[in-house]
Design a protein around this motif. Structure first.
Motif, PDB file in Angstrom:
ATOM      1  N   PHE A  93       0.828  -1.208   0.000  1.00 37.28           N
ATOM      2  CA  PHE A  93       0.000   0.000   0.000  1.00 37.28           C
ATOM      3  C   PHE A  93       0.864   1.260   0.000  1.00 37.28           C
ATOM      4  N   ALA A  94       1.973   1.208   0.720  1.00 36.54           N
ATOM      5  CA  ALA A  94       2.859   2.378   0.771  1.00 36.54           C
ATOM      6  C   ALA A  94       3.397   2.696  -0.623  1.00 36.54           C
ATOM      7  N   LYS A  95       3.741   1.664  -1.391  1.00 37.54           N
ATOM      8  CA  LYS A  95       4.256   1.861  -2.757  1.00 37.54           C
ATOM      9  C   LYS A  95       3.187   2.454  -3.674  1.00 37.54           C
ATOM     10  N   ALA A  96       1.920   2.140  -3.375  1.00 36.89           N
ATOM     11  CA  ALA A  96       0.832   2.552  -4.266  1.00 36.89           C
ATOM     12  C   ALA A  96       0.291   3.939  -3.954  1.00 36.89           C
ATOM     13  N   LYS A  97       0.925   4.645  -3.027  1.00 35.19           N
ATOM     14  CA  LYS A  97       0.429   5.961  -2.614  1.00 35.19           C
ATOM     15  C   LYS A  97       1.036   7.042  -3.501  1.00 35.19           C
ATOM     16  N   ASP A  98       0.195   7.979  -3.967  1.00 39.13           N
ATOM     17  CA  ASP A  98       0.738   9.080  -4.757  1.00 39.13           C
ATOM     18  C   ASP A  98       1.137  10.236  -3.835  1.00 39.13           C
ATOM     19  N   ASP A  99       1.634  11.303  -4.424  1.00 41.24           N
ATOM     20  CA  ASP A  99       2.151  12.408  -3.608  1.00 41.24           C
ATOM     21  C   ASP A  99       1.060  13.180  -2.875  1.00 41.24           C
ATOM     22  N   LYS A 100      -0.208  12.909  -3.211  1.00 42.13           N
ATOM     23  CA  LYS A 100      -1.313  13.566  -2.508  1.00 42.13           C
ATOM     24  C   LYS A 100      -1.949  12.659  -1.448  1.00 42.13           C
ATOM     25  N   GLY A 155      -6.029   2.739 -12.375  1.00 48.37           N
ATOM     26  CA  GLY A 155      -5.681   4.062 -11.874  1.00 48.37           C
ATOM     27  C   GLY A 155      -6.700   4.676 -10.929  1.00 48.37           C
ATOM     28  N   MET A 156      -7.705   3.882 -10.527  1.00 47.80           N
ATOM     29  CA  MET A 156      -8.693   4.397  -9.568  1.00 47.80           C
ATOM     30  C   MET A 156      -8.000   4.837  -8.283  1.00 47.80           C
ATOM     31  N   LYS A 157      -8.470   5.948  -7.704  1.00 45.60           N
ATOM     32  CA  LYS A 157      -7.829   6.484  -6.510  1.00 45.60           C
ATOM     33  C   LYS A 157      -8.806   6.530  -5.335  1.00 45.60           C
ATOM     34  N   ALA A 158      -8.258   6.356  -4.146  1.00 51.66           N
ATOM     35  CA  ALA A 158      -9.058   6.470  -2.921  1.00 51.66           C
ATOM     36  C   ALA A 158      -8.135   6.731  -1.747  1.00 51.66           C
ATOM     37  N   LYS A 159      -8.667   7.410  -0.756  1.00 52.18           N
ATOM     38  CA  LYS A 159      -7.886   7.717   0.450  1.00 52.18           C
ATOM     39  C   LYS A 159      -7.802   6.511   1.383  1.00 52.18           C
TER      40      LYS A 159
END
Length: 755
Positions: free
Chosen positions: A696-703, A712-716
Motif C-alpha cells: 500500500f505504501a508503494k501505491a500511494k501518490d504524492d497527494k 488508476g482508480m484512486k481512494a484515500k
C-alpha cells in the motif's frame, strides 16, 4: 362435507366500548405524557418521541391517549413493531382499555394484526374498514400496495413506531416516508425507553425522523423531538419502579459444546433451547442445587421470588428442591399437556397457586415463560433467571416482574439474579444490564457502583476465556504469555439489530489495547465499504458478509493481536451498519481500576513474602472473601478461575522460561516467498502485515491517495483495494515486496477471471 365453517381468530375483530370507568388510574408521569401529547396534537402534522423507561408503561399510555384522540374521532392508526409479542401486547392494550369514557363518539372500532406469524393476518387481508392496523414492519415494508389501499383518501393518520430507537433502520424509514408523502396530516409518535441507544451518527438520523417536541408547554422544532421524557431515576425516586440490583451466579456447567447448525439456528433466531440441551440443564443436580442454595443464603433479602425455568421438567424439579430445603414453593405451567412429563395443569390450578403466592403462603414460584406478562404479582422482589434468552423483549418482561416500586404496590429494590453457564458457542445471550446500559447514570450512584457494574459487564464476556484456560484440550499458551492487565478490555461497542424474523439481538463487542486501533480504523472505513452494497432492506446475504469481513481483516486486523479480534464480532457490526448506516456506540471502562485485578502483582507479593502453601491459601482466601472490595469475585466469578490465573503468574516468576518452546523436533523448511499471504498469516501475522503495508505504501501518490495499478482508480482508504501478485504464484511469482501491488476489487476480479 361441511360448508361455511368458520373458526374464531384473534387476529382481527370488532372492539366495542366497555361501560363503566377504567379502573387503572394513570401515574403522574403518564398523565403528563398525555397532556403533552394533547399540546403537540394541535399541530396538523408532527413527528415526535415519547420516552418512558422499562416499566414506565409506554403501551398503556399511548393506547389510552389514542383511544380518545384518534379512534374516538374516527381517525386511523397504523401501529408498527418488529416482534409478534409487541403486536399482541398493543392489541390487548387497546381492547382492555376501550371504555366508553374514552370513546364517547365511537361505540366500536375494527382492529387487525398483520405479520408473518400464523396467528396473525396477512397484508392481503387489510381492508379500508380497519380502524386500527397493528403490523410488523416487514409485512408492511414488503407490501406497500396493501398500505396504499388502506391509507387512500385519508387526510389524517396516526403512525406509531413501537421501540422507536429502531426507526432509523431502512424498512422503518421507508414506511415513515411513505405515510408522510401519502397523507397530508401525518401524526407520527415514536415510543421508546432509550432514544439515544445509538451512536452519534445515528442520532442524526433519529433527529431527521423525530423533529418535533414539547418544551415548557410549547411545541418546539429541531434536534431530536421529544414530547415527553422521564428517566429511570425519576421513576425510582417516585417509587413507581424499584431500583434494579444485578447479581451474577456462575454455574460451572457447560452446554452446547458441539452445537449443530440447526440447534444454533433455533437458539439464535427463535430463542428456543433445543430439547436435548434443555434436558441437560434441567437435570443438572449441581446447577439446580446452586439455584436453591443461592436463594437460601439470602432468603431474607430476596423475599418473594419468581424463577424462570428452562422447561416443565426443570420447573417441577426446582419446585421439589425448594420445598425439600424448607422453602415453600410451587410451579405453574401452561394448561397444555406437556409431551415429556405428561403433566397437565389447569388454569384453575395455576390460579390457586398464584393466589397462594400472593397471600405469602409460598415464597418461590417457578414457571416456564408464562409469568412474563399479564399476571399481577406486585410483591415480587426478586427474579431468578435460570434460563438464558437471546430476546431483549423476553428479558425485559422477565425482569419487569420485580420492577414494580412501592408506590405501585411493589418493593423498593428489585434483585435480578442471573445464573450464567459456560457456552462454548458464540451465542449472544442477553445480559439484563444491557437493557439499562444507556441509563447507567440513572441508578448507579457512585464511582464504586460504576466500577462494579463495568466489571460485571466484562466478566460475563471473559467466561469463555477463563474456561478455555482450564481446558487442557485447548492451547491457550499465547494468551497466557500476555500480561494479565492487557487481557482486561478497555471498552466495548454495544448495539442491537433485528434479524429478518424480527428477533431483536443485543451485542457487546469487547475491545482491548491490541484491537482498539483496528476497530477505530474499521469504523471510519464502513461508509466506503458499503458504498456499492445494496442494503435497501437492511439485510445482507451471508456470503456478502463473509466477503466484507475478509476485506476488513486484510485491511485493518493485521499482525498478531492477543487477545485477538473475532470475525463473528465484525460480522455483527456489519449487520448493524447495514440496517442503521451508523457505527455502534463505544463505551469505555474508565471506571475500572485495573490495579485491583492485577493478578501478576498478587503473585509477586506471594513470591516476595515466600508464602508456603497454607499461608498462600489463607492470603488468597482473604482477598477473595473481602467484603470491602469484592472486585476479584465480580471479575472472575469462580474462584477456580482466579486460582488458575494466579498459578500461571506464579509459574512465570518461578520459571521465567516456562513459555519457551522445547525444540525436540527438527522441521523441514519452506521459503516464505513461496507461500501465499494467507499461509504467511498463520505462521507470522506480523510479517504478513509488513508485506501488505509495504504494498500500500508503494501505491500511494504524492497527494496521499492509493492508486490501483491497473485502472488508476484512486481512494484515500484501503477498503476498495486488494493486495495482488504481479506475477501469479501459479506462474512462478513470489510473495515478496517487489511482486506485490494493489488493485481495486473490480480489476482484481477481472485478472482472476483471465487466469
Amino acid at each position: 362435507m361441511m360448508e361455511n365453517t368458520f373458526v374464531e381468530v384473534k387476529s382481527h375483530g370488532l372492539v366495542s366500548a366497555k361501560t363503566g370507568r377504567n379502573s387503572r388510574i394513570p401515574y403522574e408521569h403518564q398523565k403528563k405524557a398525555m397532556e403533552n401529547l394533547d399540546i403537540i396534537d394541535e399541530c396538523s402534522n408532527y413527528s415526535t418521541l415519547v420516552v418512558l423507561p422499562t416499566g414506565g408503561g409506554k403501551t398503556y399510555t399511548a393506547s389510552l391517549w389514542l383511544l380518545k384522540h384518534a379512534l374516538n374521532k374516527h381517525k386511523k392508526i397504523l401501529w408498527i413493531a418488529h416482534r409478534q409479542m409487541l403486536l399482541d401486547q398493543a392489541a390487548e392494550s387497546f381492547q382492555k382499555y376501550a371504555y366508553s369514557e374514552s370513546l364517547p363518539n365511537a361505540s366500536s372500532f375494527n382492529y387487525r394484526i398483520v405479520s408473518g406469524s400464523t396467528n396473525h393476518d396477512r397484508s392481503i387481508d387489510i381492508t379500508p374498514k380497519d380502524d386500527l392496523l397493528i403490523a410488523s414492519k416487514d409485512s408492511i415494508g414488503r407490501n406497500m400496495d396493501a398500505l396504499s389501499a388502506w391509507i387512500n383518501g385519508e387526510k389524517e393518520v396516526y403512525l406509531v413506531i413501537d421501540e422507536a430507537h429502531h426507526s432509523t433502520a431502512k424498512t422503518y424509514r421507508k414506511i415513515i416516508d411513505y405515510v408522510k408523502q401519502s397523507v397530508k396530516n401525518a401524526k407520527i409518535i415514536g415510543l421508546t425507553a432509550t432514544p439515544i441507544r445509538t451512536a452519534d451518527s445515528e442520532q442524526g438520523l433519529l433527529a431527521k425522523i423525530f423533529s418535533d417536541g414539547v418544551s415548557s408547554g410549547k411545541v418546539t422544532k429541531g434536534n431530536i423531538g421529544i414530547t415527553y421524557q422521564i428517566g429511570l431515576k425519576d421513576l425510582i425516586n417516585r417509587r413507581i419502579l424499584s431500583k434494579p440490583i444485578f447479581e451474577s451466579c456462575y454455574t460451572e456447567e457447560a452446554f452446547g459444546d458441539n452445537l449443530g447448525l440447526d440447534d444454533w439456528e433455533k437458539i439464535s433466531h427463535l430463542d428456543v433451547i433445543p430439547d436435548s440441551i434443555a434436558g441437560q440443564m434441567a437435570k443438572s443436580a449441581a446447577r439446580n442445587k446452586l439455584i436453591v442454595d443461592t436463594y437460601k443464603k439470602h432468603k431474607d433479602i430476596y423475599g418473594q421470588t419468581i424463577v424462570f425455568a428452562v422447561n416443565v421438567v426443570h420447573a417441577i424439579a426446582l419446585s421439589k428442591l425448594f420445598n425439600k430445603s424448607g422453602i415453600p414453593a410451587d410451579f405453574i405451567v401452561s394448561d397444555v399437556k406437556d409431551s415429556v412429563t405428561g403433566v397437565t395443569i389447569s388454569r384453575e390450578d395455576n390460579e390457586r397457586k398464584l393466589e397462594a403466592y400472593r397471600s405469602g403462603k409460598i415464597n418461590v414460584l417457578v414457571n416456564v415463560n408464562i409469568l412474563t406478562e399479564g399476571v399481577d404479582l406486585p410483591q415480587t422482589k426478586t427474579v431468578f433467571l435460570a434460563r438464558p434468552t437471546v430476546s431483549t423483549i423476553l428479558m425485559t418482561q422477565m425482569i419487569g416482574r420485580a420492577l414494580r416500586g412501592e408506590a405501585a404496590g411493589g418493593t423498593p429494590d428489585a434483585h435480578i439474579v442471573s445464573f450464567i453457564d459456560n457456552w462454548n458457542e458464540h451465542i449472544a445471550w442477553i445480559n439484563p444490564e444491557n437493557l439499562f446500559i444507556d441509563t447507567d447514570n440513572d441508578f448507579i450512584e457512585n464511582d464504586i457502583d460504576k466500577q462494579k457494574h463495568d466489571i460485571r459487564m466484562i466478566a460475563i464476556s471473559k467466561i469463555e476465556e477463563f474456561a478455555s484456560i482450564l481446558d487442557d484440550s485447548v492451547d491457550t499458551t499465547a494468551l497466557e504469555r500476555v500480561p494479565f492487565e492487557q487481557r482486561i478490555p478497555i471498552g466495548m461497542y454495544v448495539f442491537s439489530y433485528l434479524e429478518e424474523n424480527g428477533m431483536d439481538h443485543s451485542y457487546q463487542v469487547m475491545v482491548y489495547d491490541s484491537t482498539k486501533k483496528s476497530y477505530e480504523d474499521m469504523m471510519e472505513a464502513l461508509p466506503v465499504l458499503f458504498k456499492d452494497i445494496d442494503t435497501d432492506d437492511g439485510f445482507l446475504p451471508e456470503d456478502t458478509l463473509k466477503e466484507m469481513a475478509d476485506q476488513l481483516r486484510d485491511s485493518y486486523f493485521l499482525g498478531e493481536m492477543i487477545p485477538p479480534y473475532s470475525e463473528t464480532d465484525v460480522i455483527r457490526i456489519l449487520k448493524y451498519y447495514a440496517q442503521y448506516e451508523a457505527v455502534p456506540k463505544f463505551y469505555t471502562f474508565d471506571a475500572v481500576d485495573k490495579s485491583k485485578l492485577d493478578v501478576a502483582a498478587i503473585a509477586k507479593h506471594i513470591w516476595d513474602e515466600d508464602m508456603g502453601p497454607r499461608k498462600k491459601a489463607e492470603y488468597v482466601d482473604s482477598l477473595w472473601d473481602s467484603t470491602d472490595d469484592d472486585m476479584l469475585r465480580l471479575f472472575f466469578g469462580r474462584k477456580v478461575y482466579f486460582w488458575k490465573q494466579l498459578d500461571i503468574e506464579m509459574m512465570k516468576l518461578s520459571s521465567p522460561d516456562i513459555f519457551d518452546d522445547e525444540n525436540n523436533v527438527k522441521y523441514g523448511t519452506k521459503e516464505m516467498a513461496n507461500m501465499s499471504l494467507y499461509e504467511i498469516r498463520k505462521l507470522n501475522p506480523n510479517y504478513e502485515k509488513e508485506l501488505r503495508d509495504e504494498a500500500f505504501a508503494k501505491a500511494k501518490d504524492d497527494k496521499g491517495y492509493y492508486v490501483c495499478a491497473e485502472c488508476g482508480m484512486k481512494a484515500k482508504d484501503r477498503i476498495p483495494f486488494q493486495v495482488d501478485h504481479i506475477i501469479p504464484m501459479n506462474k512462478g511469482g513470489k510473495t515478496i515486496p517487489e511482486n506485490l501491488q494493489i488493485l481495486c476489487r473490480s480489476c482484481n476480479a477481472k485478472k482472476s477471471d483471465k487466469l
